[in-house]
Each structure stands twice: as C-alpha cells, then as structure tokens.
Design an enzyme around this catalytic site. Structure first.
Site, PDB file in Angstrom:
ATOM      1  N   SER A 129      36.642  28.659  45.144  1.00 41.14           N
ATOM      2  CA  SER A 129      35.827  29.864  45.322  1.00 41.14           C
ATOM      3  C   SER A 129      35.717  30.219  46.791  1.00 41.14           C
ATOM      4  O   SER A 129      35.924  29.374  47.670  1.00 41.14           O
ATOM      5  CB  SER A 129      34.432  29.579  44.758  1.00 41.14           C
ATOM      6  OG  SER A 129      33.550  30.629  45.026  1.00 41.14           O
ATOM      7  N   TYR A 142      25.287  25.308  44.324  1.00 43.58           N
ATOM      8  CA  TYR A 142      26.609  25.596  43.748  1.00 43.58           C
ATOM      9  C   TYR A 142      27.690  25.636  44.833  1.00 43.58           C
ATOM     10  O   TYR A 142      28.757  25.036  44.686  1.00 43.58           O
ATOM     11  CB  TYR A 142      26.567  26.930  43.001  1.00 43.58           C
ATOM     12  CG  TYR A 142      27.924  27.468  42.604  1.00 43.58           C
ATOM     13  CD1 TYR A 142      28.618  26.924  41.531  1.00 43.58           C
ATOM     14  CD2 TYR A 142      28.513  28.531  43.297  1.00 43.58           C
ATOM     15  CE1 TYR A 142      29.873  27.419  41.164  1.00 43.58           C
ATOM     16  CE2 TYR A 142      29.756  29.028  42.934  1.00 43.58           C
ATOM     17  CZ  TYR A 142      30.436  28.471  41.871  1.00 43.58           C
ATOM     18  OH  TYR A 142      31.669  28.945  41.513  1.00 43.58           O
TER      19      TYR A 142
END
Ligand SMILES: NC(=O)c1ccc[n+]([C@@H]2O[C@H](COP(=O)([O-])OP(=O)(O)OC[C@H]3O[C@@H](n4cnc5c(N)ncnc54)[C@H](OP(=O)(O)O)[C@@H]3O)[C@@H](O)[C@H]2O)c1
Length: 239
Positions: A129, A142
């Site tokens: 990501s 996260y």
C-alpha cells in the site's frame, strides 16, 4: 513469468482486490485457487475455491499439503481498522492487524515457498500500500502493519533470490473496496490494481506502483521532506 501457464493461489479472493486478481488471472489463462475463510462466498466462474484463513496454522498447512501445483502465491488477504496507538485498545489492535497483515503473509509464504521452489522458483505477489510510507491518523496502526509487510517482502526477495523466486511488492493508494467504504477520497478500481500487479509480474518487476499518488509518495522518499513527514499534503500541493 508467464501467467498463461501459471497456477495462482490468491488469499482473500472472495471480494475486493483479491477477487479482481482472480478474474484477471483467469482471463490471462491461469489456473486459480481462490482462497477464502469461507469458500462458499467465492463466486468466480472458473476458479477453484479453497478454505484458507491466513491466521490459522492448520488451515494454511492443509492448503500447502493439498495445493502442490501452485507456482504463484498472492498474499492479498488483509484487514484495515481505523485507530491509533494511543487509543484505549491500541496494543490489542496492533496485535490483531499485525496477525493478518504481517504474520499472515509470513505464515503463508513459509508454507508455500518449498512448493514454489520445487517448480523452479515461481513468484510471490504481496499486496502492500501507499500506507507503507504514509503513516498517522486515521489509520496509524494499519499503516504500520503495511510497513512491516514491506520489510518482510524485501527480506524474502533476498532470501529467495538463490531459488529464482520473483517477489513483487504491489503498492497502491485508496482502492474502491469494502476496506475503504465510507472514506470520501479518490479511489482506484480493484480491476486496475489487478491489471497493474499481473502486468508487473509478467514483466519480471520487483515492485509495482499502481497509481500516480503512490508514485509521488515513493519519489518523495529521496527528498528532504518525504511523505512520512508531510502526509499527503505534499502531493496535493504539487498535483
Ligand atoms: N482498499 C484499499 O484502499 C487498499 C489499498 C492498498 C492496499 N490494500 C490491501 O489490499 C488487500 C485487499 O484489501 P481489499 O481492499 O480488497 O479489502 P476487502 O475488500 O476488505 O477484502 C479483504 C479480503 O481479505 C480477507 N481476509 C481478511 N482476513 C483474512 C484471514 N485471516 N484469512 C484469509 N482471508 C482474510 C477477507 O476475507 P473475508 O471476506 O472472510 O473477511 C477479504 O477477502 C489488503 O491486504 C489491503 O491491506 C487495500
């Protein structure tokens, strides 16, 4: 890597990016095992649904024992909960999200690396990501799990080099899936992530940067004010 004659195992293939990856791989002629915690939720014509919980040692061991023809492992399964380290449940949330996003990748990779090697090396695709390099609220915990998974990806690439295993890290900004539901931000489509990831795999890449915001984030790392110091503002300012 030629996807046409590959056998993919995709974790978390019942929805989101994993499902898009399964459709793309099938369209390119691959055999696809669609891993899901509940295989009855897999609705992908042509894919073989398999039970796979990346947090469960015995589920992973069963998959590795049964799926001996896998040549490409796609570590896609992931969870993303909003929250910070100083929240009341900060430690618990760090453990929960690391369990899937880091240890899940480690567990599945350790189980399938011998299979990949037995087929001449094969490949591992890890869905990472922009969060690898962009930290802080509302997704502090996260984002840190994705940085850990990036480090794992890079180390695995070196460890597997001698065996000829290609290890691809796929980085992307916000994607239009259940994970980002309710976030009012620009999003790319899961199909675009799948296409870029499989193109990168076929082109022999180590790293795929799917969208422009992620490419800018990566570029900023070599500047005096990288994105982990500035947040997304630096990118908005130069857009
Ligand atoms: N959406 C984004 O903006 C974005 C951006 C960059 C990277 N990513 C990454 O892309 C990957 C896929 O995310 P997504 O956006 O497609 O999310 P999603 O739509 O929420 O799908 C997540 C998938 O992971 C599965 N999963 C979760 N925990 C699992 C476990 N313990 N074992 C096996 N499968 C498990 C889910 O299965 P169930 O149906 O059983 O819950 C589901 O199939 C994740 O690694 C995520 O971090 C997402």
């Amino acid at each position: 890597m030629n996807i046409n004659d590959s056998v993919l195992l995709i974790s978390g293939a019942n929805r989101g990016i994993g499902k898009a990856l399964a459709f793309q791989a099938l369209a390119r002629g691959a055999k696809v095992y669609a891993g899901a915690r509940d295989p009855s939720t897999v609705r992908i014509p042509g894919a073989i649904a398999v039970q796979l919980d990346v947090n469960d040692e015995s589920s992973v061991a069963h998959a590795a024992r049964d799926l001996t023809d896998v040549t490409v492992l796609v570590n896609n399964a992931g969870i993303g909960h909003p929250g910070g380290f100083l929240d009341p449940n900060g430690v618990e949330e760090a453990r929960v999200q690391m369990e899937t996003n880091y240890f899940g990748v480690l567990r599945l990779t350790r189980a399938f690396a011998p299979t990949l090697i037995s087929h001449g090396g094969g490949a591992i695709v890890n869905v990472l990501s922009i969060a690898t390099w962009l930290h802080g609220p509302p997704l502090s915990v996260y984002t840190s799990t994705k940085t850990a998974a990036w480090a794992l990806t890079n180390a695995l690439r070196q460890e597997l080099k001698a065996h000829g295993t290609q290890v691809v890290g796929v980085h992307v900004g916000f994607v239009d899936t259940d994970l980002t539901r309710g976030l009012e931000v620009p999003k790319v489509q899961p199909q675009d992530v799948a296409k870029a990831a499989l193109d990168g795999l076929e082109d022999g890449l180590d790293e795929v940067l799917v969208d422009e915001v992620t490419r800018q984030a990566k570029q900023s790392l070599s500047t005096a004010r990288p994105i982990y110091l500035t947040g997304l503002e630096i990118i908005r300012a130069t857009a």
